[in-house]
Scaffold this active site. Structure first.
Site, PDB file in Angstrom:
ATOM      1  N   ARG A  86      -0.318  12.615  -0.511  1.00 47.96           N
ATOM      2  CA  ARG A  86      -1.456  13.527  -0.626  1.00 47.96           C
ATOM      3  C   ARG A  86      -1.060  14.948  -0.209  1.00 47.96           C
ATOM      4  NH1 ARG A  86      -1.760   9.984   3.439  1.00 47.96           N
ATOM      5  NH2 ARG A  86      -1.895  10.808   5.566  1.00 47.96           N
ATOM      6  N   HIS A 138       0.857  -1.189   0.000  1.00 49.49           N
ATOM      7  CA  HIS A 138       0.000   0.000   0.000  1.00 49.49           C
ATOM      8  C   HIS A 138       0.891   1.236   0.000  1.00 49.49           C
ATOM      9  CE1 HIS A 138      -1.633   3.273   2.662  1.00 49.49           C
ATOM     10  NE2 HIS A 138      -2.558   3.247   1.726  1.00 49.49           N
ATOM     11  N   HIS A 146      12.794  -1.515   4.250  1.00 47.71           N
ATOM     12  CA  HIS A 146      13.104  -0.468   5.225  1.00 47.71           C
ATOM     13  C   HIS A 146      14.378   0.292   4.869  1.00 47.71           C
ATOM     14  CE1 HIS A 146      10.009  -0.590   8.348  1.00 47.71           C
ATOM     15  NE2 HIS A 146       9.842  -1.854   7.971  1.00 47.71           N
ATOM     16  N   GLY A 160     -17.441  10.829  -0.403  1.00 49.07           N
ATOM     17  CA  GLY A 160     -16.431  10.495  -1.406  1.00 49.07           C
ATOM     18  C   GLY A 160     -16.928   9.421  -2.355  1.00 49.07           C
TER      19      GLY A 160
END
EC number: 1.3.3.3
Length: 305
Positions: free
Chosen positions: A117, A113, A152, A266
Protein backbone atom coordinates in the site's frame (compact mmCIF):
# COMPACT_ATOMS: atom_id res chain seq x y z
CA UNK A 1 11.40 14.34 -0.02
CA UNK A 2 8.95 16.16 -2.29
CA UNK A 3 10.85 15.55 -5.52
CA UNK A 4 10.24 12.55 -7.74
CA UNK A 5 7.00 11.46 -6.04
CA UNK A 6 5.02 9.66 -8.74
CA UNK A 7 1.56 8.60 -7.58
CA UNK A 8 0.55 7.44 -11.04
CA UNK A 9 3.52 5.08 -11.28
CA UNK A 10 2.48 3.51 -7.97
CA UNK A 11 -1.10 3.10 -9.14
CA UNK A 12 -0.01 1.60 -12.47
CA UNK A 13 2.21 -0.90 -10.65
CA UNK A 14 -0.56 -1.92 -8.25
CA UNK A 15 -3.04 -2.54 -11.07
CA UNK A 16 -0.45 -4.61 -12.93
CA UNK A 17 0.41 -6.49 -9.72
CA UNK A 18 -3.23 -7.41 -9.17
CA UNK A 19 -3.42 -8.78 -12.73
CA UNK A 20 -0.18 -10.72 -12.33
CA UNK A 21 -1.11 -12.30 -8.98
CA UNK A 22 -4.56 -13.30 -10.24
CA UNK A 23 -3.08 -14.96 -13.32
CA UNK A 24 -0.55 -16.90 -11.25
CA UNK A 25 -3.13 -18.06 -8.70
CA UNK A 26 -5.57 -19.08 -11.44
CA UNK A 27 -2.82 -21.16 -13.03
CA UNK A 28 -2.06 -22.81 -9.68
CA UNK A 29 -5.74 -23.60 -9.15
CA UNK A 30 -6.23 -24.92 -12.68
CA UNK A 31 -10.03 -24.66 -12.56
CA UNK A 32 -11.55 -21.52 -11.08
CA UNK A 33 -11.14 -17.93 -12.20
CA UNK A 34 -11.42 -14.64 -10.38
CA UNK A 35 -14.69 -12.77 -10.86
CA UNK A 36 -14.21 -9.00 -10.90
CA UNK A 37 -16.45 -6.52 -9.12
CA UNK A 38 -15.40 -3.01 -10.13
CA UNK A 39 -16.75 -0.40 -7.74
CA UNK A 40 -16.86 3.36 -7.29
CA UNK A 41 -17.67 5.43 -4.23
CA UNK A 42 -20.93 7.37 -4.50
CA UNK A 43 -20.72 11.18 -4.69
CA UNK A 44 -21.13 12.75 -1.27
CA UNK A 45 -19.66 9.84 0.67
CA UNK A 46 -16.86 10.40 3.19
CA UNK A 47 -14.38 8.75 0.83
CA UNK A 48 -14.05 9.11 -2.91
CA UNK A 49 -12.42 6.68 -5.30
CA UNK A 50 -12.97 3.08 -6.27
CA UNK A 51 -11.37 -0.24 -6.90
CA UNK A 52 -11.43 -3.74 -8.36
CA UNK A 53 -12.40 -6.56 -6.04
CA UNK A 54 -11.65 -9.99 -7.50
CA UNK A 55 -12.95 -13.13 -5.83
CA UNK A 56 -12.35 -16.81 -6.57
CA UNK A 57 -14.71 -19.47 -5.19
CA UNK A 58 -15.00 -23.26 -5.29
CA UNK A 59 -11.78 -23.87 -7.19
CA UNK A 60 -9.85 -27.11 -7.41
CA UNK A 61 -7.34 -25.72 -4.88
CA UNK A 62 -8.83 -22.54 -3.44
CA UNK A 63 -12.12 -22.75 -1.58
CA UNK A 64 -12.31 -18.97 -1.54
CA UNK A 65 -9.96 -16.06 -1.95
CA UNK A 66 -9.81 -12.47 -3.01
CA UNK A 67 -7.33 -10.05 -4.54
CA UNK A 68 -8.44 -6.47 -4.05
CA UNK A 69 -7.16 -3.21 -5.52
CA UNK A 70 -8.46 0.05 -4.08
CA UNK A 71 -7.66 3.73 -4.52
CA UNK A 72 -9.56 6.02 -2.17
CA UNK A 73 -9.19 9.66 -1.22
CA UNK A 74 -10.73 12.20 1.11
CA UNK A 75 -10.55 15.84 2.07
CA UNK A 76 -9.44 15.13 5.62
CA UNK A 77 -8.22 12.22 7.67
CA UNK A 78 -10.61 10.64 10.19
CA UNK A 79 -10.02 11.54 13.83
CA UNK A 80 -8.95 7.97 14.61
CA UNK A 81 -5.95 8.44 12.32
CA UNK A 82 -4.93 11.98 13.28
CA UNK A 83 -5.07 11.27 17.02
CA UNK A 84 -1.75 9.46 16.71
CA UNK A 85 -0.42 11.58 13.86
CA UNK A 86 -1.49 15.20 14.45
CA UNK A 87 0.65 16.34 11.50
CA UNK A 88 -1.96 14.75 9.20
CA UNK A 89 -4.79 16.97 10.44
CA UNK A 90 -6.22 19.27 7.78
CA UNK A 91 -4.61 17.42 4.88
CA UNK A 92 -6.36 15.78 1.98
CA UNK A 93 -5.19 12.22 1.51
CA UNK A 94 -5.01 9.33 -0.91
CA UNK A 95 -4.51 5.66 -0.11
CA UNK A 96 -4.02 2.90 -2.66
CA UNK A 97 -3.05 -0.70 -2.38
CA UNK A 98 -3.47 -4.36 -3.24
CA UNK A 99 -4.61 -6.71 -0.51
CA UNK A 100 -5.28 -10.44 -0.77
CA UNK A 101 -6.11 -13.56 1.21
CA UNK A 102 -6.36 -17.09 -0.20
CA UNK A 103 -8.14 -19.88 1.70
CA UNK A 104 -7.31 -23.28 0.18
CA UNK A 105 -9.61 -26.29 0.38
CA UNK A 106 -6.86 -28.81 1.15
CA UNK A 107 -5.68 -28.52 4.79
CA UNK A 108 -2.12 -29.28 3.67
CA UNK A 109 -2.00 -26.07 1.61
CA UNK A 110 -1.45 -23.03 3.88
CA UNK A 111 -3.63 -19.95 3.90
CA UNK A 112 -1.73 -16.89 2.71
CA UNK A 113 -2.10 -13.12 2.98
CA UNK A 114 -0.29 -10.25 1.29
CA UNK A 115 -0.70 -6.50 1.13
CA UNK A 116 1.18 -3.57 -0.36
CA UNK A 117 0.00 0.00 0.00
CA UNK A 118 0.89 3.65 -0.48
CA UNK A 119 -0.42 6.66 1.40
CA UNK A 120 0.05 10.37 0.76
CA UNK A 121 -1.38 13.40 2.59
CA UNK A 122 -1.05 16.82 0.98
CA UNK A 123 -1.66 20.43 1.95
CA UNK A 124 -1.19 23.58 -0.09
CA UNK A 125 2.19 25.19 0.50
CA UNK A 126 3.61 22.27 2.50
CA UNK A 127 5.63 19.19 1.65
CA UNK A 128 3.53 16.07 1.22
CA UNK A 129 3.63 13.37 3.88
CA UNK A 130 3.86 9.91 2.32
CA UNK A 131 4.78 6.35 3.17
CA UNK A 132 4.63 2.77 1.93
CA UNK A 133 3.56 -0.33 3.83
CA UNK A 134 2.91 -3.99 3.25
CA UNK A 135 4.13 -7.52 3.69
CA UNK A 136 3.11 -11.14 3.37
CA UNK A 137 2.52 -13.94 5.87
CA UNK A 138 1.71 -17.65 5.81
CA UNK A 139 -0.73 -19.61 7.98
CA UNK A 140 -0.24 -23.38 7.68
CA UNK A 141 -2.47 -25.95 9.38
CA UNK A 142 -0.15 -28.91 8.81
CA UNK A 143 3.22 -27.18 8.46
CA UNK A 144 6.32 -28.56 6.76
CA UNK A 145 9.68 -27.16 7.81
CA UNK A 146 10.90 -27.00 4.19
CA UNK A 147 7.86 -24.89 3.19
CA UNK A 148 8.52 -22.46 6.04
CA UNK A 149 12.17 -22.25 5.02
CA UNK A 150 11.27 -21.56 1.37
CA UNK A 151 8.81 -18.84 2.41
CA UNK A 152 11.35 -17.09 4.61
CA UNK A 153 14.28 -17.57 2.22
CA UNK A 154 12.27 -15.86 -0.53
CA UNK A 155 11.57 -13.00 1.87
CA UNK A 156 15.22 -12.80 2.87
CA UNK A 157 16.41 -12.75 -0.74
CA UNK A 158 14.13 -9.91 -1.79
CA UNK A 159 15.14 -7.84 1.25
CA UNK A 160 18.90 -8.27 0.70
CA UNK A 161 19.40 -5.43 -1.85
CA UNK A 162 17.78 -2.96 0.56
CA UNK A 163 20.02 -3.53 3.56
CA UNK A 164 21.52 -6.28 5.67
CA UNK A 165 19.06 -5.82 8.54
CA UNK A 166 15.83 -5.28 6.59
CA UNK A 167 14.76 -8.94 6.61
CA UNK A 168 15.41 -9.33 10.35
CA UNK A 169 13.60 -6.09 11.17
CA UNK A 170 10.56 -6.73 8.99
CA UNK A 171 10.36 -10.41 9.95
CA UNK A 172 10.34 -9.45 13.64
CA UNK A 173 7.70 -6.77 12.94
CA UNK A 174 5.57 -9.43 11.24
CA UNK A 175 5.91 -11.78 14.22
CA UNK A 176 4.81 -8.98 16.56
CA UNK A 177 1.93 -7.81 14.41
CA UNK A 178 0.32 -11.18 13.61
CA UNK A 179 0.07 -12.23 17.24
CA UNK A 180 -3.07 -13.14 19.17
CA UNK A 181 -2.45 -12.13 22.80
CA UNK A 182 -5.64 -13.82 24.01
CA UNK A 183 -4.36 -17.12 22.54
CA UNK A 184 -0.66 -16.51 23.22
CA UNK A 185 0.30 -17.61 19.71
CA UNK A 186 1.20 -16.10 16.35
CA UNK A 187 -1.35 -16.29 13.54
CA UNK A 188 1.03 -18.36 11.44
CA UNK A 189 4.73 -18.58 10.64
CA UNK A 190 5.05 -14.92 9.68
CA UNK A 191 7.00 -13.44 6.81
CA UNK A 192 7.44 -9.70 6.34
CA UNK A 193 5.56 -6.66 7.64
CA UNK A 194 6.43 -2.98 7.33
CA UNK A 195 4.64 0.34 7.61
CA UNK A 196 5.43 4.07 7.53
CA UNK A 197 8.36 3.44 5.17
CA UNK A 198 9.68 6.81 3.98
CA UNK A 199 13.21 7.11 5.35
CA UNK A 200 14.73 6.23 1.97
CA UNK A 201 14.23 8.24 -1.24
CA UNK A 202 10.83 7.71 -2.85
CA UNK A 203 12.24 5.55 -5.66
CA UNK A 204 13.93 3.18 -3.22
CA UNK A 205 10.87 2.86 -0.98
CA UNK A 206 8.73 2.20 -4.06
CA UNK A 207 11.20 -0.42 -5.30
CA UNK A 208 11.03 -2.25 -1.98
CA UNK A 209 7.23 -2.25 -2.04
CA UNK A 210 7.39 -3.67 -5.59
CA UNK A 211 9.80 -6.41 -4.50
CA UNK A 212 7.51 -7.43 -1.63
CA UNK A 213 4.43 -7.42 -3.87
CA UNK A 214 6.09 -9.59 -6.51
CA UNK A 215 7.75 -11.82 -3.90
CA UNK A 216 4.41 -13.12 -2.61
CA UNK A 217 3.69 -15.50 -5.49
CA UNK A 218 7.38 -16.42 -5.78
CA UNK A 219 7.11 -17.74 -2.22
CA UNK A 220 3.56 -19.10 -2.24
CA UNK A 221 2.94 -20.79 -5.60
CA UNK A 222 5.73 -23.42 -5.19
CA UNK A 223 4.22 -24.44 -1.83
CA UNK A 224 0.74 -24.68 -3.37
CA UNK A 225 2.04 -26.83 -6.23
CA UNK A 226 3.86 -29.12 -3.81
CA UNK A 227 0.92 -29.69 -1.42
CA UNK A 228 -2.28 -29.30 -3.44
CA UNK A 229 -2.66 -33.01 -4.28
CA UNK A 230 -1.92 -34.32 -0.77
CA UNK A 231 -4.72 -36.70 0.29
CA UNK A 232 -6.68 -35.65 3.39
CA UNK A 233 -9.57 -36.92 5.51
CA UNK A 234 -12.46 -35.34 7.40
CA UNK A 235 -10.24 -35.17 10.50
CA UNK A 236 -7.80 -32.80 8.79
CA UNK A 237 -10.65 -30.79 7.32
CA UNK A 238 -12.24 -30.29 10.75
CA UNK A 239 -8.91 -29.17 12.20
CA UNK A 240 -8.46 -26.73 9.32
CA UNK A 241 -11.91 -25.22 10.04
CA UNK A 242 -11.08 -24.98 13.75
CA UNK A 243 -7.80 -23.19 13.02
CA UNK A 244 -9.54 -20.85 10.60
CA UNK A 245 -11.38 -19.59 13.65
CA UNK A 246 -8.11 -18.03 14.79
CA UNK A 247 -7.91 -16.19 11.47
CA UNK A 248 -11.38 -14.76 12.08
CA UNK A 249 -10.45 -13.74 15.62
CA UNK A 250 -7.37 -11.87 14.44
CA UNK A 251 -9.09 -10.12 11.55
CA UNK A 252 -12.12 -8.92 13.51
CA UNK A 253 -10.47 -8.13 16.84
CA UNK A 254 -6.89 -7.10 16.13
CA UNK A 255 -6.21 -6.21 12.49
CA UNK A 256 -5.62 -2.47 12.09
CA UNK A 257 -6.57 -2.45 8.42
CA UNK A 258 -9.94 -4.10 9.03
CA UNK A 259 -10.76 -1.81 11.95
CA UNK A 260 -9.62 1.34 10.11
CA UNK A 261 -11.63 0.41 7.03
CA UNK A 262 -14.83 -0.25 8.95
CA UNK A 263 -14.44 2.87 11.12
CA UNK A 264 -13.84 5.18 8.16
CA UNK A 265 -16.75 4.09 5.99
CA UNK A 266 -14.72 1.78 3.77
CA UNK A 267 -16.36 -0.73 1.46
CA UNK A 268 -17.51 -3.48 3.82
CA UNK A 269 -17.67 -6.31 1.26
CA UNK A 270 -14.09 -5.66 0.17
CA UNK A 271 -12.80 -5.25 3.73
CA UNK A 272 -14.34 -8.56 4.84
CA UNK A 273 -13.13 -10.35 1.71
CA UNK A 274 -10.33 -11.74 3.90
CA UNK A 275 -12.71 -13.90 5.94
CA UNK A 276 -12.77 -17.67 5.35
CA UNK A 277 -15.98 -19.10 3.84
CA UNK A 278 -16.28 -21.62 6.71
CA UNK A 279 -14.78 -21.77 10.19
CA UNK A 280 -15.68 -23.40 13.48
CA UNK A 281 -15.06 -23.09 17.22
CA UNK A 282 -14.95 -25.87 19.79
CA UNK A 283 -15.00 -25.23 23.52
CA UNK A 284 -11.72 -26.06 25.30
CA UNK A 285 -10.40 -28.10 22.39
CA UNK A 286 -6.96 -29.65 22.89
CA UNK A 287 -5.30 -31.77 20.20
CA UNK A 288 -4.10 -35.18 21.30
CA UNK A 289 -0.42 -35.07 22.21
CA UNK A 290 1.92 -36.55 19.65
CA UNK A 291 -0.47 -35.92 16.75
CA UNK A 292 0.27 -33.67 13.75
CA UNK A 293 -2.42 -31.32 15.07
CA UNK A 294 -0.53 -30.95 18.36
CA UNK A 295 2.73 -30.22 16.53
CA UNK A 296 1.31 -27.05 14.98
CA UNK A 297 1.81 -25.16 18.24
CA UNK A 298 5.58 -25.59 17.88
CA UNK A 299 5.41 -23.45 14.74
CA UNK A 300 3.27 -20.67 16.25
CA UNK A 301 6.11 -18.95 18.08
CA UNK A 302 8.67 -16.59 16.54
CA UNK A 303 11.71 -18.55 15.37
CA UNK A 304 14.55 -18.36 12.89
CA UNK A 305 14.02 -20.26 9.67
Amino acid sequence: MKSNIDKQAVKNFLLQLQDQICQQLEAADGQAQFIEDAWQREPGEKLGGGGRTRVMRDGAVFEQGGVNFSHVFGEQMPGSATAHRPELAGRRFEAMGVSLVMHPKNPYVPTSHANVRYFIAEKEGEDPIWWFGGGFDLTPFYPFVEDCQLWHQTAKNLCAPFGAEIYNEHKAWCDRYFYLPHRNETRGIGGLFFDDLNEWPFEQCFAYMQAVGEGYTQAYVPIVEKRKNTPFTERERQFQLYRRGRYVEFNLVLDRGTLFGLQTGGRTESILMSMPPLARWEYAYQPESGTPEAQLSEFLVPREW
